[in-house]
Design a protein around this motif. Structure first.
Motif, short mmCIF file in Angstrom:
data_model
loop_
_atom_site.label_atom_id
_atom_site.label_comp_id
_atom_site.label_asym_id
_atom_site.label_seq_id
_atom_site.Cartn_x
_atom_site.Cartn_y
_atom_site.Cartn_z
N ASP A 174 3.40 1.32 3.04
CA ASP A 174 3.90 0.12 3.24
C ASP A 174 2.81 -1.16 3.11
OD1 ASP A 174 6.27 1.09 4.21
OD2 ASP A 174 5.57 1.20 6.30
N GLU A 175 1.62 -0.89 2.82
CA GLU A 175 0.80 -1.77 2.87
C GLU A 175 0.28 -2.16 1.22
OE1 GLU A 175 -2.12 -2.25 6.12
OE2 GLU A 175 -1.07 -0.58 7.17
N LEU A 176 0.92 -1.31 0.47
CA LEU A 176 0.50 -1.54 -1.09
C LEU A 176 1.53 -2.59 -1.57
CD1 LEU A 176 -0.13 2.26 -1.85
CD2 LEU A 176 -1.89 0.42 -1.55
N PRO A 177 1.23 -3.61 -2.33
CA PRO A 177 2.22 -4.34 -3.01
C PRO A 177 3.12 -3.76 -3.84
CG PRO A 177 0.12 -5.15 -3.15
CD PRO A 177 -0.14 -3.98 -2.70
N PRO A 178 4.29 -4.10 -4.12
CA PRO A 178 5.41 -3.48 -4.81
C PRO A 178 5.00 -3.37 -6.19
CG PRO A 178 6.67 -5.01 -3.30
CD PRO A 178 5.09 -5.18 -3.06
N ARG A 179 4.41 -4.45 -6.61
CA ARG A 179 4.00 -4.18 -8.21
C ARG A 179 2.85 -3.32 -8.51
NH1 ARG A 179 1.03 -9.34 -10.99
NH2 ARG A 179 -0.91 -8.05 -10.57
N PHE A 180 1.99 -3.03 -7.41
CA PHE A 180 0.84 -2.07 -7.33
C PHE A 180 1.44 -0.64 -7.48
CE2 PHE A 180 -2.04 0.62 -5.45
CZ PHE A 180 -3.09 0.66 -6.28
N LEU A 181 2.51 -0.60 -6.50
CA LEU A 181 3.15 0.68 -6.18
C LEU A 181 3.97 1.15 -7.53
CD1 LEU A 181 3.39 2.63 -3.97
CD2 LEU A 181 5.39 1.37 -3.08
N ARG A 182 4.54 0.24 -8.17
CA ARG A 182 5.24 0.71 -9.56
C ARG A 182 4.21 0.92 -10.52
NH1 ARG A 182 8.26 -4.30 -7.92
NH2 ARG A 182 7.05 -5.31 -9.32
N ASN A 183 3.20 0.48 -10.41
CA ASN A 183 2.10 0.82 -11.66
C ASN A 183 1.50 2.34 -11.12
OD1 ASN A 183 2.28 -1.57 -12.94
ND2 ASN A 183 0.64 -2.54 -12.14
N VAL A 184 1.25 2.52 -9.88
CA VAL A 184 1.00 3.78 -9.50
C VAL A 184 2.08 4.93 -9.95
CG1 VAL A 184 0.78 5.36 -7.33
CG2 VAL A 184 -0.28 2.97 -7.40
N ARG A 185 3.19 4.72 -9.75
CA ARG A 185 4.12 5.79 -10.26
C ARG A 185 4.15 5.90 -11.70
NH1 ARG A 185 8.70 7.93 -8.41
NH2 ARG A 185 10.21 8.70 -9.96
N ARG A 186 4.05 4.68 -12.59
CA ARG A 186 3.95 4.71 -13.86
C ARG A 186 2.88 5.58 -14.37
NH1 ARG A 186 0.51 2.40 -16.67
NH2 ARG A 186 0.01 0.88 -15.12
N TYR A 196 5.92 -6.44 5.81
CA TYR A 196 5.39 -7.64 5.80
C TYR A 196 6.35 -8.69 5.30
CZ TYR A 196 1.02 -5.27 6.70
OH TYR A 196 0.02 -4.50 7.31
N GLY A 197 7.51 -8.77 5.98
CA GLY A 197 8.52 -9.64 5.50
C GLY A 197 9.29 -9.28 4.17
N GLU A 198 9.15 -8.17 3.71
CA GLU A 198 9.62 -7.89 2.24
C GLU A 198 10.42 -6.65 2.35
OE1 GLU A 198 8.49 -7.65 -2.48
OE2 GLU A 198 6.84 -8.18 -0.78
N ARG A 199 11.50 -6.57 1.78
CA ARG A 199 12.50 -5.44 1.97
C ARG A 199 11.85 -4.53 0.81
NH1 ARG A 199 16.69 -3.94 5.20
NH2 ARG A 199 17.89 -5.64 4.75
N ARG A 200 11.66 -3.28 1.14
CA ARG A 200 10.83 -2.56 0.05
C ARG A 200 11.84 -1.68 -0.57
NH1 ARG A 200 5.30 -2.63 0.97
NH2 ARG A 200 5.45 -1.99 -1.10
N ALA A 201 11.73 -1.06 -1.91
CA ALA A 201 12.80 -0.36 -2.84
C ALA A 201 12.26 0.90 -3.11
CB ALA A 201 13.04 -1.28 -3.78
#
Length: 599
Positions: free
Chosen positions: A327-339, A364-369
């Motif tokens: 939850d505390e990893l930014p979405p862009r970073f998380l996408r890069n982790v998966r990639r 943190y106020g953002e809906r996660r995907a």
């Protein structure tokens, strides 16, 4: 009477989440003399109304969505709104509760090898050691394997977590036959990278094995030998923070580098956020030994880029990663982790630590995907954990049934089949202790309290029922090391005691081994459909069904008796009895029946 339930394929042709550009047929059953609107809203957008087609049975709407995302819907029948009710049944209400629909990308896939398996989580320092390794400066090695981990604060009000027991990678290698006998297919290791503490969530060097655990050669040997036993290894990816005693921060000058704490000119300086250089900095939950990183700095490339940390370890034959505090990893970073993981191995598993419904989590106020195709394959299934515990303790099925329905409805099938189904972890009270029901209110009580013989016996019977559910529901059961042997313990550090190999509850261990054998014998646990056959206040009966296999699971925690009639021969898989076509469900009992003989 108006009827709709998204878990009934007569009403919704695809159970759970759907893929973009995939058509789900929505049917509402009832008197179609009034018009019915399908009211659809994409998260963050305005609602849209669609006319449903009247039919002889009610109304129909063919739903195709082009964009991945989170959607919500309900029905307007005449001038009344109808939406989500108990157990996903349609109910009229004002205000209306909308159903949820998760739409993932067309390309979203999860690793098939993970499905249908059994996971085993190991806290490396406390599982098994095959030799003593000297500890470094500032660290303590317990002489007695069964000691209690240090839990008292020092004069500065801190627990240092600097006491070790010496569990190591070669110890895990030595116990691979033991894990294989439990039916284990994947081992999840808590952090193994070089660090100061015994939990190793304070990473010191992302590309080095902690010397107390062994060498890189020991790690490679573990991965190789595990594969020979049909077991893959996944690691704990702790990427939200590092240790203050690390190559990158280097607060104490123990590493041969210029750390961010030492100089604003450090190559790692932009990784961290200083409030007042150098002594005040952002850290994870205010814990100063865990300086938080800026994942969107050059750190991102260091972890996820070419020749980065993820590629380095995945190339050594890993099965994937469990991501700490996802939850505390930014979405862009998380996408890069998966990639990065999927580039190294398309079958690498990506599991997130998420404690709530991961399909609609706001962090943190953002809906996660997480489950829309570009981030996670799976999460730790804390909602199911709580539901199972509540069921076996209270003997009431309500929360269990609601939770199962929610997961089935909200998650894409490929994620559902990969869920990491836990009963306990390194962050929670041991499952036996939780089921024993004896509360402790401070660390001293936690250190002293043990279940009485009678309390222990009750807890074991509850655990047998809980484990049976854990192993037979959708997803992958995860055994926290020692739960199968009767290990007790309150919260950290008491849930992280060493596995006592001299005192194993053989009956409980045999129960787990039997469940593992059943999972290994039946392919239906990989991707088979789930269907509730019967339920009341105290009893639930469900099926897992595939093309040729069927498993029927019964858990009756009340005083009633029930009869089961099967359409063909079924075998009592827990007791190896002769085939039967009828069975009696006794009070306070559980059973698993299947159409394939595994005696």
């Amino acid at each position: 009477m108006i009827y709709y339930n998204p878990l009934d394929k007569k009403c919704k042709s695809i159970t759970g989440g759907i893929r973009q550009n995939e058509t789900a047929v929505i049917k509402v059953f009832g008197d179609s003399s009034e018009p019915c609107l399908f009211v659809l809203q994409k998260d963050g957008s305005e609602a849209r109304n669609f006319d449903m087609q009247p039919t002889s049975y009610g109304w129909r709407f063919d739903l195709t969505l082009e964009e991945p995302g989170l959607y919500f819907y309900y029905f307007r029948i005449g001038n009344r709104n109808a939406g989500l009710g108990e157990l996903r049944e349609l109910t009229f209400s004002d205000p209306v509760r909308a159903y949820q629909l998760t739409v993932c990308s067309a390309e979203y896939r999860t690793p098939d090898w993970f499905k249908g398996g059994v996971m085993y989580q190991i806290f490396p320092d406390r599982f098994y050691k095959n030799r003593d390794i000297p500890v470094g400066e500032g660290k303590i090695l317990h002489k007695n394997w069964t000691d209690t981990p240090n839990f008292r604060m020092n004069s500065r009000g801190k627990v240092l977590n600097n006491d070790f027991f010496g569990g190591n990678l070669n110890g895990i290698r030595e116990k691979l036959p033991y894990l294989q006998q439990l039916g284990v297919s994947v081992v999840y290791l808590n952090p193994i990278f070089q660090a100061f503490s015994n939990h190793r969530y304070d990473t010191g060097d992302f590309k080095k094995i902690d010397p107390l655990l062994g060498t890189l050669e020991d790690f490679d040997a573990l991965v190789r030998d595990a594969a020979a036993h049909g077991i893959r290894i996944i690691l704990d990816g702790v990427f939200n923070h590092t240790g203050d005693d690390s190559l990158y921060f280097n607060k104490y000058g123990r590493y041969p580098s210029i750390g961010a704490y030492q100089s604003k000119e450090s190559p790692y300086a932009e990784w961290y956020r200083f409030i007042h250089f150098p002594d005040r900095y952002e850290c994870w939950w205010g814990i100063d030994i865990l300086p938080a990183v800026n994942e969107l700095s050059s750190y991102d490339e260091f972890i996820t880029g070419e020749n980065g940390v993820l590629e380095y370890w995945m190339r050594r034959g890993l099965g994937g990663f469990r991501l700490d505090v996802a939850d505390e990893l930014p979405p862009r970073f998380l996408r890069n982790v998966r990639r990065a993981i999927k580039s190294a191995d398309p079958n690498g598993i990506v599991i997130g630590e998420v404690w709530e419904d991961a399909s609609n989590k706001i962090s943190y106020g953002e809906r996660r995907a997480y489950f829309q195709g570009q981030e996670l394959d799976s999460v730790m299934n804390y909602p199911l954990k709580e539901a199972i515990i509540q069921f076996v303790r209270s003997k009431n099925t309500k929360l269990f049934r609601e939770t199962v329905c929610m997961l089935l409805d909200h998650y894409p099938k490929c994620s559902l089949d990969c869920l990491m189904n836990i009963l306990g972890t390194h962050d929670t009270v041991r499952i036996l202790t939780a089921l024993g029901g004896v509360l402790a209110f401070d660390k001293e009580e936690m250190n002293e309290l043990r279940l009485t013989r009678e309390q222990y016996a009750i807890a074991v019977e509850r655990l047998k029922a809980a484990a049976l559910l854990q192993f037979t529901l959708f997803g992958v059961p995860s055994i926290y090391y020692g739960d199968e042997t009767g290990t007790e313990g309150y919260s950290d550090p008491f849930c992280r005691k060493c596995l006592d190999w001299e005192h194993i509850d053989e009956e409980l261990h045999a129960h787990y081994a039997r469940l593992g054998k059943i999972r290994g014998a039946y392919g239906v646990f990989r991707e088979g459909e789930y269907k509730e056959v019967f339920a009341d206040e105290h009893c639930v009966v469900f099926e897992r069904r595939g093309e040729r296999e069927v498993v029927c699971v019964c858990v009756n925690l009340g005083g009633g008796r029930y009869g089961l009639n099967f359409s063909g021969d079924m075998y009592d898989l827990m007791n190896e009895k002769a085939p039967m076509r009828t069975a009696q469900i006794e009070p306070n009992s559980w059973a698993v029946y299947g159409n394939i003989d595994i005696r």
